[in-house]
Motif scaffolding. Structure first.
Motif, PDB file in Angstrom:
ATOM      1  N   PHE A 147      -7.230  -0.675  -4.313  1.00  0.00           N
ATOM      2  CA  PHE A 147      -7.105   0.424  -3.029  1.00  0.00           C
ATOM      3  C   PHE A 147      -6.461   1.500  -3.694  1.00  0.00           C
ATOM      4  CE2 PHE A 147      -3.666   1.967   0.058  1.00  0.00           C
ATOM      5  CZ  PHE A 147      -4.688   2.323   0.762  1.00  0.00           C
ATOM      6  N   ASP A 148      -5.383   1.242  -4.779  1.00  0.00           N
ATOM      7  CA  ASP A 148      -4.535   2.671  -5.147  1.00  0.00           C
ATOM      8  C   ASP A 148      -5.714   3.479  -5.950  1.00  0.00           C
ATOM      9  OD1 ASP A 148      -2.188   1.876  -4.040  1.00  0.00           O
ATOM     10  OD2 ASP A 148      -1.410   0.962  -5.879  1.00  0.00           O
ATOM     11  N   ILE A 152      -6.633   7.486  -4.454  1.00  0.00           N
ATOM     12  CA  ILE A 152      -6.508   8.289  -5.407  1.00  0.00           C
ATOM     13  C   ILE A 152      -7.808   9.323  -5.632  1.00  0.00           C
ATOM     14  CG2 ILE A 152      -6.041   9.443  -8.037  1.00  0.00           C
ATOM     15  CD1 ILE A 152      -4.117   6.828  -8.142  1.00  0.00           C
ATOM     16  N   ASP A 153      -8.921   8.508  -5.670  1.00  0.00           N
ATOM     17  CA  ASP A 153      -9.911   9.498  -5.917  1.00  0.00           C
ATOM     18  C   ASP A 153     -10.350  10.311  -4.808  1.00  0.00           C
ATOM     19  OD1 ASP A 153     -10.438   8.048  -8.496  1.00  0.00           O
ATOM     20  OD2 ASP A 153     -11.698   6.459  -7.947  1.00  0.00           O
ATOM     21  N   LEU A 154     -10.358   9.637  -3.717  1.00  0.00           N
ATOM     22  CA  LEU A 154     -10.642  10.295  -2.333  1.00  0.00           C
ATOM     23  C   LEU A 154      -9.626  11.781  -2.091  1.00  0.00           C
ATOM     24  CD1 LEU A 154     -11.315   7.656  -0.085  1.00  0.00           C
ATOM     25  CD2 LEU A 154     -12.954   9.232  -0.900  1.00  0.00           C
ATOM     26  N   ILE A 166     -13.386  11.998   4.368  1.00  0.00           N
ATOM     27  CA  ILE A 166     -13.188  10.332   4.455  1.00  0.00           C
ATOM     28  C   ILE A 166     -11.521  10.024   4.353  1.00  0.00           C
ATOM     29  CG2 ILE A 166     -13.398   8.240   3.080  1.00  0.00           C
ATOM     30  CD1 ILE A 166     -16.065   9.332   2.008  1.00  0.00           C
ATOM     31  N   LEU A 167     -11.031   9.568   5.346  1.00  0.00           N
ATOM     32  CA  LEU A 167      -9.801   9.199   5.637  1.00  0.00           C
ATOM     33  C   LEU A 167      -9.570   7.607   5.507  1.00  0.00           C
ATOM     34  CD1 LEU A 167      -9.054  11.668   8.763  1.00  0.00           C
ATOM     35  CD2 LEU A 167      -8.703  11.847   6.211  1.00  0.00           C
ATOM     36  N   LEU A 168      -8.446   7.409   4.811  1.00  0.00           N
ATOM     37  CA  LEU A 168      -7.996   5.734   4.644  1.00  0.00           C
ATOM     38  C   LEU A 168      -7.093   5.367   5.707  1.00  0.00           C
ATOM     39  CD1 LEU A 168      -8.306   5.369   0.806  1.00  0.00           C
ATOM     40  CD2 LEU A 168     -10.110   4.824   2.455  1.00  0.00           C
ATOM     41  N   ALA A 169      -7.424   4.613   6.597  1.00  0.00           N
ATOM     42  CA  ALA A 169      -6.335   4.033   7.471  1.00  0.00           C
ATOM     43  C   ALA A 169      -5.377   3.221   6.883  1.00  0.00           C
ATOM     44  CB  ALA A 169      -7.091   2.994   8.657  1.00  0.00           C
ATOM     45  N   GLU A 170      -4.259   2.922   7.375  1.00  0.00           N
ATOM     46  CA  GLU A 170      -3.380   1.958   6.846  1.00  0.00           C
ATOM     47  C   GLU A 170      -4.038   0.708   6.661  1.00  0.00           C
ATOM     48  OE1 GLU A 170       0.285   1.328   4.861  1.00  0.00           O
ATOM     49  OE2 GLU A 170      -0.615   3.039   5.775  1.00  0.00           O
ATOM     50  N   PRO A 171      -4.137   0.065   5.367  1.00  0.00           N
ATOM     51  CA  PRO A 171      -4.758  -1.142   5.115  1.00  0.00           C
ATOM     52  C   PRO A 171      -4.176  -2.162   5.766  1.00  0.00           C
ATOM     53  CG  PRO A 171      -3.734  -0.359   3.070  1.00  0.00           C
ATOM     54  CD  PRO A 171      -3.439   0.653   4.123  1.00  0.00           C
TER      55      PRO A 171
END
Length: 354
Positions: A147-148, A152-154, A166-171
């Motif tokens: 996940f980390d 970082i890549d995005l 592209i957004l990441l929601a709280e996992p």
């Protein structure tokens, strides 16, 4: 006709007698005055000709070097690059183009400087920021990745973009045999086409934290013995310390938290009390290195490095920790620098003094 000498000289004498010296003088004076008058006219004529020539040259010079005309900067933001260039060409403005990834279609003008409506000289450069299009067109496959690393890549991918695509929601974390931090599921799935910014929901492994671990017996152990045990412990130790009282053994654990059962869940927090020498002993200073960290949903690798005043480096401690309050005991020489690294990144550093 006969020539008579007497007659010749008689006529010559008559002419000499008739010659008026005053008339000759007057004629001479009139000639000189006429010459002077004509000279002044000639001089004035030459001066006037030179002046006219200079004025003509100056007029031609200033007509040649006069500044370019002022023009109004057109509004090209939001337009296609080709259309913007045509409008600027009409105004005799010159573009300086910078490309940037953006969700706007490729070739769209994102920004301009000077802004529209500004009055500038013809020939001025106008800075145009032009879209290169979206850096990605579909959602990637993140299952099985850390996940980390994905986060970082995005973040790096969309640096400088006005809106990340592209957004990441709280996992959501759950127990799994997979290594902690591994992405188990994602929604939407990989290959989903992107037309507008999309939020990706992830399920991430906590690691096999449903296993239990035995409560370690630490009473009586020294600082170095504790530090040697840390890499293999699956409990989080919260250290406190005090100067050894009478009857207490210096440099040792004098108390530890007690539990009802011999086994506890992995990475349960456990308090430990240590007694330290009242004064530096063997040129070593005793204490507890503490830090406040973010709370992690799974244990993260951490290290404490020691750099002595002479430059010698060594690893003081290595352990897995779930964040929050962090503490480890130390016994180091005065002037040593202790550096806490969380997942390889420096989180805190202190210098040890008496």
């Amino acid at each position: 006709m006969k020539f008579s000498v007497k007659s010749f000289f008689s006529k010559l004498w008559q002419k000499i007698r008739n010659f008026n010296i005053q008339d000759c003088r007057v004629s001479f004076v009139k000639g000189m005055e006429s010459l002077q008058a004509n000279g002044k006219s000639l001089f004035v004529t030459v001066i006037l000709a030179i002046a006219v020539m200079l004025l003509t040259c100056l007029a031609v010079f200033f007509a040649t070097v006069r500044g370019p005309e002022k023009v109004l900067v057109p509004e090209v933001e939001g337009k296609e690059l080709a259309q913007a260039l045509l409008e600027m060409q009409v105004k005799e403005l010159y573009p300086k183009i910078q490309l940037r990834y953006d969700e706007q279609p490729s070739g769209t003008i994102l920004a301009q400087s000077p802004s529209s409506g500004a009055i500038v000289k013809a020939g001025t450069r106008v800075n145009l920021t032009v879209s290169r299009g979206a850096i990605v067109s579909e959602v990637g496959n993140y299952v099985g990745l850390k996940f980390d690393d994905v986060k970082i890549d995005l973040t790096t991918m969309f640096t400088g973009s006005s809106r990340p695509l592209i957004l990441l929601a709280e996992p959501v974390y759950k127990a799994s045999l997979e290594e902690a931090g591994t992405i188990l599921e994602q929604d939407p799935p990989s290959g989903t086409k992107i037309s507008d910014p999309v939020t990706v929901n992830l399920i991430v492994s906590r690691g096999p934290n449903f296993d239990n671990t035995s409560v370690p017996r630490l009473t009586g152990k020294s600082v170095n013995e504790i530090l040697a045990l840390l890499p293999n412990l699956k409990v989080v130790l919260d250290f406190t310390g005090h100067k050894a009282a009478e009857g207490e053994k210096e440099n040792s654990v004098v108390a530890q938290q007690q539990f009802e059962n011999q086994y506890v869940e992995n990475y349960t927090r456990m308090s430990v009390e240590m007694a330290f020498p009242a004064k530096p002993k063997d040129d070593l200073i005793y204490g507890i290195f503490e830090a406040e960290l973010a709370q992690f949903p799974y244990p993260v690798a951490m290290t404490v490095e020691c750099i002595e005043s002479n430059g010698q480096r060594s690893q003081l401690a290595a352990l897995n920790h779930t964040g929050g309050h962090f503490s480890v005991p130390y016994a180091v020489s005065e002037g040593s620098e202790l550096i806490l690294r969380v997942a390889g990144k420096v989180a805190k550093r202190i210098t040890v003094n008496e």
